[in-house]
Design an enzyme around this catalytic site. Structure first.
Site, PDB file in Angstrom:
ATOM      1  N   HIS A 170       1.067  -9.245   4.393  1.00 49.02           N
ATOM      2  CA  HIS A 170      -0.104  -8.373   4.480  1.00 49.02           C
ATOM      3  C   HIS A 170      -0.829  -8.441   3.133  1.00 49.02           C
ATOM      4  O   HIS A 170      -0.577  -7.648   2.228  1.00 49.02           O
ATOM      5  CB  HIS A 170       0.334  -6.949   4.824  1.00 49.02           C
ATOM      6  CG  HIS A 170      -0.786  -6.057   5.271  1.00 49.02           C
ATOM      7  ND1 HIS A 170      -0.791  -5.367   6.464  1.00 49.02           N
ATOM      8  CD2 HIS A 170      -1.964  -5.744   4.679  1.00 49.02           C
ATOM      9  CE1 HIS A 170      -1.907  -4.664   6.577  1.00 49.02           C
ATOM     10  NE2 HIS A 170      -2.636  -4.877   5.490  1.00 49.02           N
ATOM     11  N   ASN A 230      -1.404 -10.927   8.254  1.00 49.98           N
ATOM     12  CA  ASN A 230      -2.340  -9.859   8.565  1.00 49.98           C
ATOM     13  C   ASN A 230      -3.778 -10.269   8.260  1.00 49.98           C
ATOM     14  O   ASN A 230      -4.076 -10.753   7.163  1.00 49.98           O
ATOM     15  CB  ASN A 230      -2.007  -8.616   7.732  1.00 49.98           C
ATOM     16  CG  ASN A 230      -2.928  -7.452   8.065  1.00 49.98           C
ATOM     17  OD1 ASN A 230      -2.842  -6.890   9.157  1.00 49.98           O
ATOM     18  ND2 ASN A 230      -3.823  -7.101   7.161  1.00 49.98           N
ATOM     19  N   GLU A 231      -4.645 -10.094   9.236  1.00 42.89           N
ATOM     20  CA  GLU A 231      -6.082 -10.360   9.063  1.00 42.89           C
ATOM     21  C   GLU A 231      -6.320 -11.704   8.396  1.00 42.89           C
ATOM     22  O   GLU A 231      -6.953 -11.808   7.342  1.00 42.89           O
ATOM     23  CB  GLU A 231      -6.765  -9.209   8.316  1.00 42.89           C
ATOM     24  CG  GLU A 231      -6.720  -7.921   9.128  1.00 42.89           C
ATOM     25  CD  GLU A 231      -7.579  -6.799   8.583  1.00 42.89           C
ATOM     26  OE1 GLU A 231      -7.944  -6.837   7.404  1.00 42.89           O
ATOM     27  OE2 GLU A 231      -7.879  -5.865   9.366  1.00 42.89           O
ATOM     28  N   GLN A 255       0.806  -1.218   0.000  1.00 41.99           N
ATOM     29  CA  GLN A 255       0.000   0.000   0.000  1.00 41.99           C
ATOM     30  C   GLN A 255       0.845   1.276   0.000  1.00 41.99           C
ATOM     31  O   GLN A 255       0.332   2.349  -0.294  1.00 41.99           O
ATOM     32  CB  GLN A 255      -0.938  -0.007   1.218  1.00 41.99           C
ATOM     33  CG  GLN A 255      -1.962  -1.131   1.135  1.00 41.99           C
ATOM     34  CD  GLN A 255      -2.871  -1.192   2.350  1.00 41.99           C
ATOM     35  OE1 GLN A 255      -2.569  -1.894   3.300  1.00 41.99           O
ATOM     36  NE2 GLN A 255      -3.964  -0.461   2.328  1.00 41.99           N
TER      37      GLN A 255
HETATM   38  C1  BGC Z   1      -6.164  -3.794   6.313  1.00 37.31           C
HETATM   39  C2  BGC Z   1      -5.518  -2.620   5.617  1.00 37.31           C
HETATM   40  C3  BGC Z   1      -6.586  -1.682   5.062  1.00 37.31           C
HETATM   41  C4  BGC Z   1      -7.403  -1.190   6.235  1.00 37.31           C
HETATM   42  C5  BGC Z   1      -8.453  -0.149   5.876  1.00 37.31           C
HETATM   43  C6  BGC Z   1      -7.421  -3.462   7.080  1.00 37.31           C
HETATM   44  O1  BGC Z   1      -8.382  -4.398   6.733  1.00 37.31           O
HETATM   45  O2  BGC Z   1      -5.242  -4.498   7.090  1.00 37.31           O
HETATM   46  O3  BGC Z   1      -4.661  -3.100   4.631  1.00 37.31           O
HETATM   47  O4  BGC Z   1      -6.062  -0.649   4.321  1.00 37.31           O
HETATM   48  O5  BGC Z   1      -8.046  -2.272   6.849  1.00 37.31           O
HETATM   49  O6  BGC Z   1      -9.463  -0.658   5.077  1.00 37.31           O
END
Ligand code: BGC
Length: 406
Positions: free
Chosen positions: A112, A156-157, A18
């Protein structure tokens, strides 16, 4: 006396794809360029953070943060299977050391959303040997960064694709299949599996195994840094009759992922809003509800509940690895963070072990399919000149941190 412990981690977060720019060897770069694509624009140069990280980190230091959460772009480190780039490894070592030397704790995320294109072409996390590849990459990173990183987040997530599946956020399945076929065609691989494209349930199992294998691999290399995985968790409320639907969705999208944190040092919680369930599923937002640029309800109070839920479920320390708002009204950002931090204070007052708070995001950056339209940053970016402009919310949060530490 402040309720925040002296060693509380105050950071901001970014993700390599990003902000870095020109991550041409990963799966998302391909997906951004498939025709027609689901992305409103390609990531391009992003914020050129790959080259400008020093000035960005210095800004964070000046603002008063004591940590910076960023991710390593696996596709840069290992652009072809088994082929690691020493120059890129050196880059990330220089960067992590720089963060530490500026007095900020480096919080490093290994994956990520994006993966190397070769990995996606071989079936991504659906492939049988995915955990092995991921653990191998993790141990290389532990060898390179093990003595400088402060905290490690593996994936991540990890639960977000399942959330997408459950909430059907990716829209028309026919369109998605066509898009998936076009991506396969473009890279000439039948197996192509990426974050939101492929057999999400199968990939989720692969990600769970990959997380556990990575934790073992990193510890085996002698790293003493706390290790965890991060989850996207919204507060999930139910109106009368919606409890069962809510609980079923939560089990599948949250609990079954929290179950794999056993043996970790913390859980990363990432919260943006709440959802409300009724007997028929998600209840649409009421007319007149304040929403963010993402279309989410403005509801910073969610964070307190997700911390409480996660801590009670896992009995592990909680680290807020992301919380933030996409808005072009910076005063609403301040209001959002202020209210979210009230929730953190309440949790600390109740003796819940909350280790830190990272605002998402340091910079206005590439919001995936939505391109550069949503602005989450504490710092604005002119993407032609790459000039940074600190927003009032950044100074406000810096002031808040200073005040709790005085
Ligand atoms: C993610 C980011 C994303 C942010 C805002 C999260 O789900 O880890 O990559 O930019 O939310 O939407």
């Amino acid at each position: 006396m402040s309720i925040f412990p002296d060693d509380f981690i105050w950071g901001t977060a970014t993700a390599a794809h990003q902000v870095e720019g020109n991550n041409t060897s990963n799966d998302f770069w391909l997906l951004e360029h498939v025709e027609p694509t689901l992305f409103v624009e390609p990531s391009g140069d992003a914020c050129d953070h790959f080259h400008l990280y020093e000035q960005d980190v210095r800004l964070l230091k000046e603002l008063g943060f004591n940590a910076y959460r960023f991710s390593i772009e696996w596709a840069r480190v290992e652009p072809e299977k088994g082929e690691f780039s020493n120059a890129v490894l050196e880059h990330y070592r220089r960067m992590t050391t720089y963060v530490r030397d500026q007095g900020l704790a480096p919080i490093v995320t290994l994956q990520h959303f994006t993966t190397p294109l070769w990995f996606a072409r071989e079936g991504g996390f659906e492939a049988k040997d995915a955990p092995e590849h991921f653990a191998n990459y993790a141990s290389v990173m532990a060898d390179v960064l093990g003595d400088v990183w402060g905290t490690v987040c593996t994936i991540n997530e990890i639960n977000l694709p399942m959330r997408f599946l459950e909430d059907r956020v990716l829209g028309d399945p026919v369109r998605l299949t066509k898009y998936h076929d076009a991506a396969r065609h473009r890279c000439g691989a039948e197996e192509f599996s990426s974050f939101f494209l492929g057999d999400i349930e199968k990939a989720a199992e692969g990600m769970k195994k990959s997380h556990r294998r990575a934790v073992e691999a990193i510890r085996a290399r002698g790293s003493k840094a706390p290790i965890g995985v991060t989850l996207a968790i919204q507060e999930e409320q139910a109106i009368a009759g919606g409890e069962e639907v809510r609980d079923r969705a939560r089990k599948r999208c949250v609990d079954e992922f929290l179950d794999i944190t056993k043996g970790d040092d913390f859980v990363g919680v990432q919260t943006y809003t709440r959802s409300i369930y009724g007997p028929e599923g998600r209840v649409p937002l009421a007319e007149g509800t304040e929403t963010t640029q993402m279309g989410y309800e403005f509801y910073p109070e969610a964070l307190e509940q997700t911390i409480r839920y996660t801590a009670a479920y896992t009995k592990l320390p909680v680290f807020i690895t992301e919380n933030g708002i996409g808005t072009d009204d910076d005063s609403r950002r301040i209001a959002y963070v202020e209210a979210a931090l009230e929730g953190v204070k309440n949790c600390l007052a109740d003796g819940i072990d909350v280790r830190g708070y990272c605002y998402w995001s340091m910079l206005d950056n590439y919001e995936w399919m939505l391109g550069y339209r949503p602005t989450f940053g504490l710092i604005a970016v002119d993407r032609i000149t790459q000039t940074r402009t600190v927003k009032p919310s950044a100074r406000w949060l810096g002031g808040f941190i200073k005040q709790v530490n005085d």
